[in-house]
Design an enzyme around this catalytic site. Structure first.
Site, PDB file in Angstrom:
ATOM      1  N   GLY A  79     -12.254   8.956  30.794  1.00 59.48           N
ATOM      2  CA  GLY A  79     -13.069   9.078  29.904  1.00 59.48           C
ATOM      3  C   GLY A  79     -12.868   9.222  28.483  1.00 59.48           C
ATOM      4  O   GLY A  79     -11.568  10.294  28.605  1.00 59.48           O
ATOM      5  N   SER A  80     -12.854   8.476  27.215  1.00 62.40           N
ATOM      6  CA  SER A  80     -12.661   9.395  26.399  1.00 62.40           C
ATOM      7  C   SER A  80     -12.818  10.682  25.773  1.00 62.40           C
ATOM      8  O   SER A  80     -13.372  10.958  26.423  1.00 62.40           O
ATOM      9  CB  SER A  80     -12.810   8.119  24.674  1.00 62.40           C
ATOM     10  OG  SER A  80     -12.442   6.626  24.941  1.00 62.40           O
TER      11      SER A  80
ATOM     12  N   HIS B 149     -10.360  12.880  25.420  1.00 55.77           N
ATOM     13  CA  HIS B 149      -9.760  13.913  25.407  1.00 55.77           C
ATOM     14  C   HIS B 149      -8.702  14.543  25.024  1.00 55.77           C
ATOM     15  O   HIS B 149      -7.485  14.049  25.175  1.00 55.77           O
ATOM     16  CB  HIS B 149      -9.660  14.061  26.801  1.00 55.77           C
ATOM     17  CG  HIS B 149     -10.999  14.179  28.050  1.00 55.77           C
ATOM     18  ND1 HIS B 149     -11.499  15.071  28.184  1.00 55.77           N
ATOM     19  CD2 HIS B 149     -11.669  13.189  29.180  1.00 55.77           C
ATOM     20  CE1 HIS B 149     -13.032  14.489  28.792  1.00 55.77           C
ATOM     21  NE2 HIS B 149     -12.534  13.681  29.665  1.00 55.77           N
TER      22      HIS B 149
ATOM     23  N   ASP C 130     -13.715   8.342  38.464  1.00 54.27           N
ATOM     24  CA  ASP C 130     -12.528   8.028  38.595  1.00 54.27           C
ATOM     25  C   ASP C 130     -11.585   7.296  39.401  1.00 54.27           C
ATOM     26  O   ASP C 130     -11.129   6.671  39.133  1.00 54.27           O
ATOM     27  CB  ASP C 130     -11.594   8.742  37.425  1.00 54.27           C
ATOM     28  CG  ASP C 130     -11.758   9.198  36.168  1.00 54.27           C
ATOM     29  OD1 ASP C 130     -12.977   8.667  35.609  1.00 54.27           O
ATOM     30  OD2 ASP C 130     -11.477   9.957  35.710  1.00 54.27           O
TER      31      ASP C 130
ATOM     32  N   HIS D 229     -15.355  18.625  30.097  1.00 53.56           N
ATOM     33  CA  HIS D 229     -17.351  17.509  30.063  1.00 53.56           C
ATOM     34  C   HIS D 229     -17.998  18.935  29.907  1.00 53.56           C
ATOM     35  O   HIS D 229     -19.094  17.966  29.435  1.00 53.56           O
ATOM     36  CB  HIS D 229     -17.368  16.535  31.046  1.00 53.56           C
ATOM     37  CG  HIS D 229     -16.686  15.861  31.028  1.00 53.56           C
ATOM     38  ND1 HIS D 229     -15.984  16.671  32.701  1.00 53.56           N
ATOM     39  CD2 HIS D 229     -15.667  14.650  31.113  1.00 53.56           C
ATOM     40  CE1 HIS D 229     -14.936  14.923  32.543  1.00 53.56           C
ATOM     41  NE2 HIS D 229     -14.503  13.995  31.711  1.00 53.56           N
TER      42      HIS D 229
END
Lengths: 333, 333
Positions: free
Chosen positions: A54-55, A57, A110, A219
């Site tokens: 995911g973006s 990070h 993922d 997250h």
């Protein structure tokens, strides 16, 4: 929500466009499916190394694409797994005939999507190995994860696996090196504040002005314990003890250490945290041979930090020192 | 106050100890008076380049000490000018017989204290030149400043002056190069949130959930205008227009651009801001030849950003590209 963005749904694409505009000498951005790839790739005869997630990070993973580290990165939407077609396209794009390593943080989405992409790529004739990182000692299972979460060690695994690929190691050797890094690495994080996902528009979790959370995920997933604010010294004592006793790291060990900011914590505090970590390690006879201090694997605008230790032998240190040239990490060139 | 610190009065010293522990190969930290100095200095025959200012702007200035940039940095207390004895001691420590350049951000305390230090050093037989940076187009006078404030251009001036000193330019030439950078550079900043000074324990200023401040100073000094939240596109349009029209930068110009985070803004947003800046510059025929995107001159934990442009000829670009090896900036080595 206070962010320097336009529409929440455009954040990832517009930030990628900024990366492309800033670093066109190093990387190219492919859209639909989205991936960031080495501008000079694929490198013929070299094992390709890719990652993704995911973006939110940043700089991980796109900031680590370039010579000596990743060949490609697949950015999902914010805190959302990238799709198998992104990973498949990236795998094809970086294949130089020597196979491709997938470095996957242990989050259920993922892992599943990288597995699907690997199967499709293998059907297409590309040899793929996958290594799942799971270095977070905080909790056994978590909101998006069965088993331990993959966090900070992923940064070090990408650097060291990338260096192994760059020197010409074959796919099995590069994958084994990545497994070795994961096996010898442990991490833990903490948060002073929540992050705010752009599409949500409000903090992911509530936390009091006098509270912090130890063992948080990247997250904002729940950690080990919500507690009253503590000093940096006490925070580092708790996190370092949990990390060191887990492997365990022992007197005489050499480590690569990372003090990572979660996105909203300034460098003046991260160096203060590093000072405390150095105190703890020194006291236990553990030598920090190399280190990174900065924002490497972040959680949007969360205030907080994480600590990662990697027990390192001479070969790991040599691969660590090898030249790297990416938007976020650069040395030796 | 949510910070990773111990006692507020120990923040600067403990953070410096972290820098010393992390980067002992590059820098040494001297205490009482406090300054950070190149580990391999003084370099005989080379002009020494030093800077300094209040802490809370990390990595500036201490993170820029090393080969090809600063020979020393003097950190004051948070948002407080360093004292003349720090600057005098640093000047002596870096003197290699070719004189010393003081790069001073235009804040009244910094200017006064650097002047006193220069006088004392000159009495002691060290040739000193000083260049005061004043690139902030936001306001003419400000809370701590007569004239324009010195902000982002200081980072670029330290890199380029350091490179000029490294190639063997004499003191006058290094100082002239620094003046040239300042004369061709302009900046502007904005804040979404306040910062919190550790010793104060509460935000420096109040700002509503739906407000931002354009033209803010790096200590939270008032800017041009408090206004309702705008999109990144509108924010960059306002800031870039103010910067570009001021010099002015013209079609055909090449620039070095910096998109700087104030400490609490994550990289995903800074790249989005860079994308907008690239759009504005392209539209005006201005080519961004080089760029930095990241946290370079911060304001503790403030959320926000600043933009700096430097009109650059071939010589400035060559000095920009020259090798640098500091804790925060490294390339070519």
């Amino acid at each position: 929500m206070k962010k320097l963005i336009n529409k929440p749904e455009d954040v990832v694409k517009e930030s990628l466009a900024g990366v492309a505009a800033a670093h066109g000498d190093l990387v190219k951005v492919h859209y639909d499916p989205d991936y960031i790839v080495r501008a000079d790739g694929p490198v013929q005869g070299k094992v390709g190394v890719i990652s993704g997630g995911g973006s939110g990070h940043e700089p991980m993973h796109g900031g680590f694409v370039g010579m000596g580290m990743l060949d490609a990165a697949c950015p999902g939407d914010v805190f959302t797994s990238p799709t198998p077609d992104q990973m498949e396209a990236a795998t094809k794009a970086v294949d130089g005939g020597a196979g491709v390593l997938h470095i996957v943080k242990n989050y259920t989405g993922d892992v599943m999507n990288f597995e699907m992409a690997a199967e499709i790529a293998q059907v297409g004739g590309i040899e793929v190995e996958a290594v799942v990182t799971n270095d977070d000692v905080a909790v056994q299972d978590s909101l998006y994860t069965a088993g331990r979460r993959g966090v900070g060690i992923t940064v070090l695994a990408e650097k060291i696996s990338g260096a192994a690929a760059e020197r010409g190691d074959n796919l099995k050797a590069v994958a084994d090196m990545c497994r070795k890094v994961n096996a010898n690495g442990r991490s833990m994080g903490m948060a002073l504040t929540s992050c705010t996902v752009p599409a949500a528009g409000k903090p992911t979790f509530e936390i009091g002005d006098d509270e912090m959370e130890i063992g948080i995920g990247i997250h904002g997933e729940p950690g080990r314990e919500r507690m009253s604010l503590k000093s940096a010294r006490e925070v580092v004592d708790m996190m370092a003890e949990a990390i060191i006793s887990d492997l365990p790291y022992k007197s005489g060990d050499q480590v690569i250490a990372m003090v990572n900011g979660m996105g909203g914590t300034p460098l003046i505090e991260l160096y203060l945290v590093y000072n405390e970590l150095n105190r703890v390690c020194s006291g236990k006879g553990i030598t920090i041979a190399r280190r990174l201090v900065g924002n490497l694997i972040t959680s949007l605008d969360m205030a907080g930090c994480s600590i990662t230790l990697l027990k390192a032998d001479a070969e790991l240190l040599q691969l660590w020192d090898a030249p790297v040239h990416t938007p976020a990490l650069r040395w030796g060139v």
